[in-house]
Design a protein around this motif. Structure first.
Motif: not given
Length: 223
Positions: A70-80
């Motif tokens: 779920a974290l990797a699916s949003n914009i902030i998580g994708s940048r991280l």
């Protein structure tokens, strides 16, 4: 003696699959329970409950996996995640290992990937001998150039695909080969059915249908 032998074999046919299934499940649960060690001692379920409850590690591992997804699916998580990938690619030894593993995982688990999405029938290891293989992609780079120009074993203009030929009864070992697309047959069976067919060495036929008898019409080549 014939009756005793029959009863013994019948008992083995009932118990062996059950025992192996329970052993695998116990190994999976025990392994995932080890993930609870990353929690502080005061947060450990054994300390809070006062006793050990098998299976909590499975729930915890699933929760961690869903949270990371779920974290990797949003914009902030994708940048991280992108920043993390870039960092690992700068470490000399880690870079080569991580890059190779990530390419394989992206190919196998990506929703857009073709790896192990299709079961094929190919002639292997020689013409006239057929076996089941799995589509993994298409040749690329220098290999693709040689095959398309006719410098390789095929004629110029032939389209090749990459396939994985598993061994029987252990499908984790096998061969990576590139074959002509026109020489392959696309099977309607699912990947799970094909794996079951391979592991059982042809004993368990997908769909419960009898295998075609010699002299039957040949399948239609992959289009």
């Amino acid at each position: 003696m014939a009756a005793l032998r029959k009863w013994l074999l019948s008992g083995l046919l009932v118990l062996v699959p059950l025992i192996i299934t329970l052993w695998v499940l116990d190994w999976v649960v025990s392994t995932l329970d080890q993930t609870l060690r990353i929690l502080p001692a005061s947060w450990h379920p054994d300390q809070l409950l006062g006793f050990h409850l098998p299976g909590l590690g499975v729930i915890f591992a699933l929760g961690v996996l869903l949270s990371i997804g779920a974290l990797a699916s949003n914009i902030i998580g994708s940048r991280l995640v992108n920043w993390w990938h870039a960092l690992l690619h700068r470490i000399p030894v880690v870079r080569s290992i991580y890059s190779g593993v990530k390419q394989v995982s992206d190919t196998l688990f990506s929703e857009k990937g073709n790896a192990f999405r299709q079961a094929l029938l190919i002639q292997w290891p020689q013409e006239g001998m057929w076996t089941i293989a799995f589509l993994t992609g298409a040749p690329g780079g220098e290999v693709q150039a040689h095959l398309r120009t006719g410098h390789g074993p095929g004629g110029a203009g032939d389209e090749f695909i990459s396939v994985y030929v598993p061994t029987t009864p252990n499908p984790t070992g096998g061969y990576f080969v590139m074959v002509r697309k026109s020489a392959c047959v696309e099977l309607q069976m699912s990947v799970d059915e094909a794996l079951t067919y391979i592991v059982s060495m042809g004993v368990i036929v997908p769909g419960g249908k009898k295998p075609p008898q010699p002299g039957a019409s040949s399948p239609v080549p992959l289009t």
